[in-house]
Write a protein that holds these residues in place. Structure first.
Motif, short mmCIF file in Angstrom:
data_model
loop_
_atom_site.label_atom_id
_atom_site.label_comp_id
_atom_site.label_asym_id
_atom_site.label_seq_id
_atom_site.Cartn_x
_atom_site.Cartn_y
_atom_site.Cartn_z
N ASP A 21 0.83 -1.21 0.00
CA ASP A 21 0.00 0.00 0.00
C ASP A 21 0.87 1.25 0.00
N VAL A 22 1.96 1.23 0.74
CA VAL A 22 2.85 2.39 0.81
C VAL A 22 3.62 2.54 -0.49
N TRP A 23 3.99 1.42 -1.15
CA TRP A 23 4.64 1.51 -2.47
C TRP A 23 3.72 2.22 -3.45
N LYS A 24 2.42 1.91 -3.41
CA LYS A 24 1.46 2.57 -4.30
C LYS A 24 1.41 4.07 -4.03
N LEU A 25 1.40 4.43 -2.77
CA LEU A 25 1.40 5.85 -2.39
C LEU A 25 2.67 6.54 -2.90
N ALA A 26 3.81 5.89 -2.71
CA ALA A 26 5.08 6.46 -3.16
C ALA A 26 5.10 6.61 -4.68
N GLN A 27 4.55 5.64 -5.38
CA GLN A 27 4.49 5.71 -6.85
C GLN A 27 3.65 6.89 -7.29
N ARG A 28 2.47 7.04 -6.70
CA ARG A 28 1.59 8.16 -7.06
C ARG A 28 2.23 9.50 -6.73
N SER A 29 3.10 9.52 -5.72
CA SER A 29 3.74 10.76 -5.30
C SER A 29 5.01 11.07 -6.09
N GLY A 30 5.39 10.17 -7.00
CA GLY A 30 6.57 10.39 -7.82
C GLY A 30 7.88 10.09 -7.11
N LEU A 31 7.82 9.26 -6.08
CA LEU A 31 9.03 8.96 -5.30
C LEU A 31 9.68 7.64 -5.69
N VAL A 32 9.11 6.93 -6.67
CA VAL A 32 9.67 5.65 -7.10
C VAL A 32 10.41 5.86 -8.40
N VAL A 33 11.63 5.37 -8.45
CA VAL A 33 12.44 5.46 -9.66
C VAL A 33 12.85 4.06 -10.08
N ASP A 34 13.05 3.87 -11.37
CA ASP A 34 13.56 2.60 -11.89
C ASP A 34 15.07 2.70 -11.99
N VAL A 35 15.73 1.68 -11.54
CA VAL A 35 17.19 1.63 -11.59
C VAL A 35 17.57 0.56 -12.60
N VAL A 36 18.58 0.86 -13.38
CA VAL A 36 19.06 -0.09 -14.37
C VAL A 36 19.51 -1.37 -13.66
N ALA A 37 19.26 -2.48 -14.31
CA ALA A 37 19.60 -3.78 -13.73
C ALA A 37 21.09 -3.91 -13.48
N PRO A 42 18.02 -9.18 -13.16
CA PRO A 42 17.72 -8.80 -14.53
C PRO A 42 16.60 -7.76 -14.57
N GLY A 43 16.63 -6.88 -15.56
CA GLY A 43 15.58 -5.87 -15.74
C GLY A 43 15.65 -4.75 -14.73
N PRO A 44 14.91 -3.69 -14.97
CA PRO A 44 14.91 -2.57 -14.02
C PRO A 44 14.21 -2.97 -12.73
N ARG A 45 14.55 -2.32 -11.66
CA ARG A 45 13.91 -2.59 -10.38
C ARG A 45 13.45 -1.28 -9.77
N ARG A 46 12.38 -1.36 -9.00
CA ARG A 46 11.84 -0.16 -8.36
C ARG A 46 12.62 0.13 -7.08
N VAL A 47 12.97 1.37 -6.91
CA VAL A 47 13.57 1.83 -5.66
C VAL A 47 12.98 3.20 -5.34
N LEU A 48 13.07 3.57 -4.09
CA LEU A 48 12.60 4.88 -3.68
C LEU A 48 13.68 5.91 -3.93
N ASP A 49 13.25 7.13 -4.19
CA ASP A 49 14.16 8.24 -4.38
C ASP A 49 15.05 8.36 -3.13
N ASN A 50 16.19 9.01 -3.28
CA ASN A 50 17.16 9.15 -2.19
C ASN A 50 16.51 9.71 -0.93
N GLY A 51 16.83 9.12 0.20
CA GLY A 51 16.36 9.61 1.49
C GLY A 51 15.02 9.04 1.93
N TYR A 52 14.32 8.32 1.05
CA TYR A 52 13.02 7.77 1.40
C TYR A 52 13.12 6.27 1.65
N GLU A 53 12.27 5.80 2.55
CA GLU A 53 12.20 4.36 2.80
C GLU A 53 10.82 4.01 3.31
#
Length: 90
Positions: A21-37, A42-53
């Protein structure tokens, strides 16, 4: 155990029933970024922007994580409906 979004160890969101549920909130808030594999994943993975957890937390006195989730889901549906109406009217 409820979960919430934190920034520099300070809780910045309401408590929600699950980590997803919190991942969904972070995604809607623009705090989730894809990082190169990397070599391990393999493939991109979701991570939170710097400083967020996302971490487990205690709900505030009188706070209902399930109600918070229901309100967030309702807001998402309203936002989606508004976007659809704007697209239809353009």
């Amino acid at each position: 155990m409820p979960y919430a979004l934190f920034c520099n160890d300070a809780q910045i969101s309401k408590a929600y029933p699950s980590e997803s549920d919190v991942w969904k909130l972070a995604q809607r808030s623009g705090l989730v970024v894809d990082v190169v594999a990397d070599d391990e994943r393999p493939g991109p993975r979701r991570v939170l922007d710097n400083g967020y957890e996302i971490a487990s937390c205690q709900a505030a006195h009188g706070e209902d994580p399930a109600k918070n989730k229901a309100e967030a889901d309702q807001q998402t549906r309203m936002d989606q409906q508004t976007r659809m109406e704007l697209e239809l009217n353009s």
